[in-house]
Design an enzyme around this catalytic site. Structure first.
Site, PDB file in Angstrom:
ATOM      1  N   THR A  62    -140.241  33.140  53.487  1.00 59.71           N
ATOM      2  CA  THR A  62    -139.571  32.458  53.408  1.00 59.71           C
ATOM      3  C   THR A  62    -139.356  31.600  54.775  1.00 59.71           C
ATOM      4  O   THR A  62    -140.641  31.357  55.326  1.00 59.71           O
ATOM      5  CB  THR A  62    -138.079  33.378  53.766  1.00 59.71           C
ATOM      6  OG1 THR A  62    -137.925  34.130  54.566  1.00 59.71           O
ATOM      7  CG2 THR A  62    -138.119  34.358  51.991  1.00 59.71           C
ATOM      8  N   THR A 111    -135.939  30.548  50.389  1.00 61.07           N
ATOM      9  CA  THR A 111    -137.273  31.078  50.090  1.00 61.07           C
ATOM     10  C   THR A 111    -137.730  30.953  48.597  1.00 61.07           C
ATOM     11  O   THR A 111    -136.734  30.255  47.912  1.00 61.07           O
ATOM     12  CB  THR A 111    -137.056  32.705  49.792  1.00 61.07           C
ATOM     13  OG1 THR A 111    -138.083  33.009  49.542  1.00 61.07           O
ATOM     14  CG2 THR A 111    -135.980  33.599  48.729  1.00 61.07           C
ATOM     15  N   GLU A 132    -139.938  35.033  42.406  1.00 59.95           N
ATOM     16  CA  GLU A 132    -138.844  35.580  43.304  1.00 59.95           C
ATOM     17  C   GLU A 132    -138.696  37.115  42.234  1.00 59.95           C
ATOM     18  O   GLU A 132    -137.710  38.471  42.494  1.00 59.95           O
ATOM     19  CB  GLU A 132    -137.462  34.913  43.184  1.00 59.95           C
ATOM     20  CG  GLU A 132    -136.579  35.264  44.133  1.00 59.95           C
ATOM     21  CD  GLU A 132    -137.353  35.078  45.532  1.00 59.95           C
ATOM     22  OE1 GLU A 132    -137.972  36.102  46.761  1.00 59.95           O
ATOM     23  OE2 GLU A 132    -137.336  33.870  45.432  1.00 59.95           O
ATOM     24  N   ASP A 176    -139.626  40.617  43.181  1.00 59.24           N
ATOM     25  CA  ASP A 176    -138.235  41.788  44.489  1.00 59.24           C
ATOM     26  C   ASP A 176    -137.798  42.183  43.225  1.00 59.24           C
ATOM     27  O   ASP A 176    -136.931  43.751  44.037  1.00 59.24           O
ATOM     28  CB  ASP A 176    -137.423  40.820  44.897  1.00 59.24           C
ATOM     29  CG  ASP A 176    -138.202  39.786  45.997  1.00 59.24           C
ATOM     30  OD1 ASP A 176    -139.172  40.324  46.495  1.00 59.24           O
ATOM     31  OD2 ASP A 176    -137.373  39.040  46.645  1.00 59.24           O
ATOM     32  N   SER A 188    -132.555  42.177  47.690  1.00 57.33           N
ATOM     33  CA  SER A 188    -133.699  40.880  48.993  1.00 57.33           C
ATOM     34  C   SER A 188    -133.348  41.551  50.487  1.00 57.33           C
ATOM     35  O   SER A 188    -133.059  42.147  50.493  1.00 57.33           O
ATOM     36  CB  SER A 188    -133.185  39.139  48.896  1.00 57.33           C
ATOM     37  OG  SER A 188    -133.363  38.619  49.864  1.00 57.33           O
ATOM     38  N   SER A 189    -134.083  41.212  51.286  1.00 59.00           N
ATOM     39  CA  SER A 189    -134.225  41.794  52.469  1.00 59.00           C
ATOM     40  C   SER A 189    -133.646  40.213  53.270  1.00 59.00           C
ATOM     41  O   SER A 189    -133.751  40.484  54.366  1.00 59.00           O
ATOM     42  CB  SER A 189    -136.088  42.292  53.081  1.00 59.00           C
ATOM     43  OG  SER A 189    -136.498  43.341  52.412  1.00 59.00           O
ATOM     44  N   GLY A 242    -140.559  36.557  56.453  1.00 56.58           N
ATOM     45  CA  GLY A 242    -141.450  37.936  56.704  1.00 56.58           C
ATOM     46  C   GLY A 242    -140.610  38.866  55.677  1.00 56.58           C
ATOM     47  O   GLY A 242    -141.299  40.540  55.246  1.00 56.58           O
ATOM     48  N   GLY A 243    -139.944  38.828  54.820  1.00 52.69           N
ATOM     49  CA  GLY A 243    -140.166  39.893  53.503  1.00 52.69           C
ATOM     50  C   GLY A 243    -139.539  41.328  54.290  1.00 52.69           C
ATOM     51  O   GLY A 243    -138.724  40.266  54.761  1.00 52.69           O
TER      52      GLY A 243
END
Length: 602
Positions: free
Chosen positions: A413, A431, A457, A460, A485-486, A508-509
């Site tokens: 992202t 992202t 997306e 996710d 989401s993170s 970074g996920g």
């Protein structure tokens, strides 16, 4: 709180640009900068940047410069963020853009507001979206590089909503930097070249393949890239706002690209685009040490999981945080990894879109209750819980039992942190999910070269809707739902005075959570400046192996963790942290040495 400082220029001379209009004017004129992105994608030493009046940190120098010019022209932090995001769509297409989503946490000197632009699932999907004909989950890349993975994008709608409340300069003027760069061209950076070279599915897209791989080879470093299709699309958005993405030729082209995907077409429709709504949510603000830490609520798992990690660490015995070389010590890493295991166990069980899933006990703050965290911290001993050994807790009485989501890949992202001269501050993480998203390019029906990339997306969501016993997973696919989401855009304030302390975040996920938590500790607990905090090597776990950043820790650290029962592996951990810390004289900003971002300000 409004911060004003004496006028002094502290950006490098090579980055200083003249504006042809005074800062008090209601509009501004963008000047094409005489700078190029860094030529290296490998780790690059960054000095950190001191400013006095305002600061902007972003993942590409051209994007940072666009925000800087907006701030110099009297624009707000939110105005600058719009200009930065539009340039990132052009110069960092692998990470974010108008085809994706974003979370933004904003402080106007008094209130903290969370603006949500998370994508939504099409109305025609169901929980079997990512299952094959045998009922087995698709391989991740088969799902991601397809029309199945594309959700209704929300970044532009979110920025439009925030601009109505926080903007100063006219909406249309904020698109001029990206339009000018798209029309006149920009030099391809090393990172974009390397990302293209490592990518395969993007080459197969009928628009992206010829555009990014002329003659079959990825664009060369330093090659001038023009994107006339994106320029035309941005002109429409500048003139008509987010409606340009909801209806008309641009929307019709987007839907046609998704539904017409040659491999796995998706079901995203014009009705899905027309019905999309950005959300204004109440930010989650939590006490930690002498600070008040504010972040985004669910569907982001970022703030809750970051604060669980910090809360667990706070309740553990004190250990030396750094080794003799200034790296996180083995005892501290053990505690950090174990706290992460427990926090991720809760995350995987409970957190999902609050429009579809109730918080445990009806209140997300119960996951941060002091007594609950104390009980969880007691599970951390000198020996690791081991891969898969951390079970979710019970932070509140449950009205519905959820199954834990299996671990699956998460990517992303880009992050933006900005503080303006009036004291407005924001943290925005943005992202399209995986590198190059769904690998589908849309040109808005212009017929011109280039365009923008669509998100993936929806990957996710949990690929499987329930566990082996049939218990549903909170983050399963449902129509109209926003995937978990993170992303962890974070603003920090002094717990007593309420003054702004810092803005930070990272791509970074799922590892965004670790990167953000560790940076908060390094800056606010260990006393490192923003740049030194971002320079530190990374360690993460999603509940399984302990991953250490490749080549950054000595053998003694790896062996010590292994003796405690951690399954230790080394791997690339490419964060993209941006941070701005308030100082007595203004601000000090840091940019991740692993990427090409910089900080600018005055």
């Amino acid at each position: 709180m409004a911060m004003r400082f004496p006028r002094r220029r502290l950006v490098p001379a090579a980055l200083m640009l003249s504006l042809s209009v005074p800062a008090a004017q209601a509009d501004f004129q963008y000047d094409l900068p005489a700078i190029a992105p860094e030529v290296a994608s490998e780790t690059t030493d960054k000095p950190g940047w001191a400013t006095q009046r305002f600061a902007v940190a972003a993942a590409n120098p051209l994007a940072t410069d666009a925000g800087y010019q907006v701030l110099r022209a009297g624009g707000s932090a939110l105005d600058a963020a719009i200009a930065v995001q539009m340039v990132l769509t052009l110069v960092e297409p692998q990470s974010s853009g108008i085809g994706g989503g974003a979370f933004l946490v904003h402080h106007d000197g008094e209130a903290v507001v969370a603006y949500g632009g998370r994508e939504t699932a099409p109305a025609a999907v169901d929980e079997t979206l990512f299952l094959d004909e045998r009922g087995e989950p698709l391989p991740f890349m088969d799902a991601a590089a397809s029309g199945l993975s594309v959700g209704a994008p929300g970044t532009v709608a979110m920025l439009e909503l925030a601009h109505r409340e926080q903007g100063q300069l006219p909406w249309a003027s904020l698109f001029e930097p990206a339009i000018a760069l798209a029309e006149q061209g920009f030099p391809v950076s090393r990172r974009l070249h390397d990302s293209l070279a490592a990518e395969q599915p993007l080459r197969d897209d009928p628009l992206a393949g010829p555009f990014y791989y002329p003659g079959g080879e990825p664009l060369a470093v330093g090659e001038t890239l023009r994107n006339p299709a994106l320029a035309a699309i941005l002109r429409e958005i500048a003139a008509h706002g987010s409606e340009a993405l909801r209806q008309g030729p641009i929307a019709e082209d987007l839907v046609a690209r998704v539904q017409g995907h040659a491999g796995r077409p998706g079901s995203l429709s014009l009705a899905d685009l027309a019905g999309y709504e950005a959300r204004r949510r109440e930010a989650l603000c939590s006490p930690w040490r002498a600070y008040r830490v504010c972040g985004f609520p669910p569907p982001s798992s970022g703030h809750l999981t970051v604060m669980q990690i910090l809360g667990l660490l706070e309740r553990l015995p004190a250990v030396p945080p750094l080794d003799e070389a200034g790296r996180p010590s083995e005892p501290w890493l053990h505690q950090f990894l174990e706290a992460s295991r427990l926090a991720f166990a809760d995350r995987n069980r409970y957190i999902a879109d609050p429009d579809f899933v109730d918080a445990p006990g009806g209140d997300w703050s119960l996951m941060l209750d002091p007594d609950y965290l104390a009980g969880r911290a007691a599970l951390i001993t000198e020996a690791s819980l081991g891969s898969g050994g951390a079970e979710p807790g019970h932070p509140g009485p449950l009205t519905t039992a959820w199954a834990s989501q299996p671990t699956q890949p998460e990517y992303g992202t880009s992050h933006i942190s900005i503080v303006d001269e009036a004291g407005n501050a924001l943290a925005m993480t943005t992202t399209i999910e995986s590198a190059f998203g769904s690998r589908i390019m849309a040109d808005g029906g212009t017929g011109l070269a280039g365009g923008y990339l669509l998100n993936n997306e929806l990957t996710d969501f949990s690929f499987v809707p329930s566990d082996a016993a049939g218990v549903p997973i909170a983050n399963r696919v449902e129509p109209g739902k926003r995937p978990r989401s993170s992303m962890s855009p974070t603003l920090v304030f002094d717990g007593e005075s309420g003054d702004l302390v810092a803005s930070l975040g990272s791509p970074g996920g799922a590892a965004i959570i670790h990167y953000t938590a560790r940076s908060l500790v390094a800056m606010l607990d260990w006393g490192l400046d923003a740049q030194r905090a971002l320079d530190l090597p990374h360690a993460i776990t999603l509940g399984g192996p302990a991953y250490l950043e490749e080549g950054r820790f000595p053998a003694a650290t790896r062996e010590g963790l292994a003796e405690r029962g951690h399954e230790v592996q080394e791997r690339e951990l490419v964060s993209g942290l941006q941070a701005i810390r308030a100082t007595e004289s203004g601000f000090f900003g840091g940019a991740d040495p692993r990427r090409e971002g910089i900080v600018m300000g005055e």
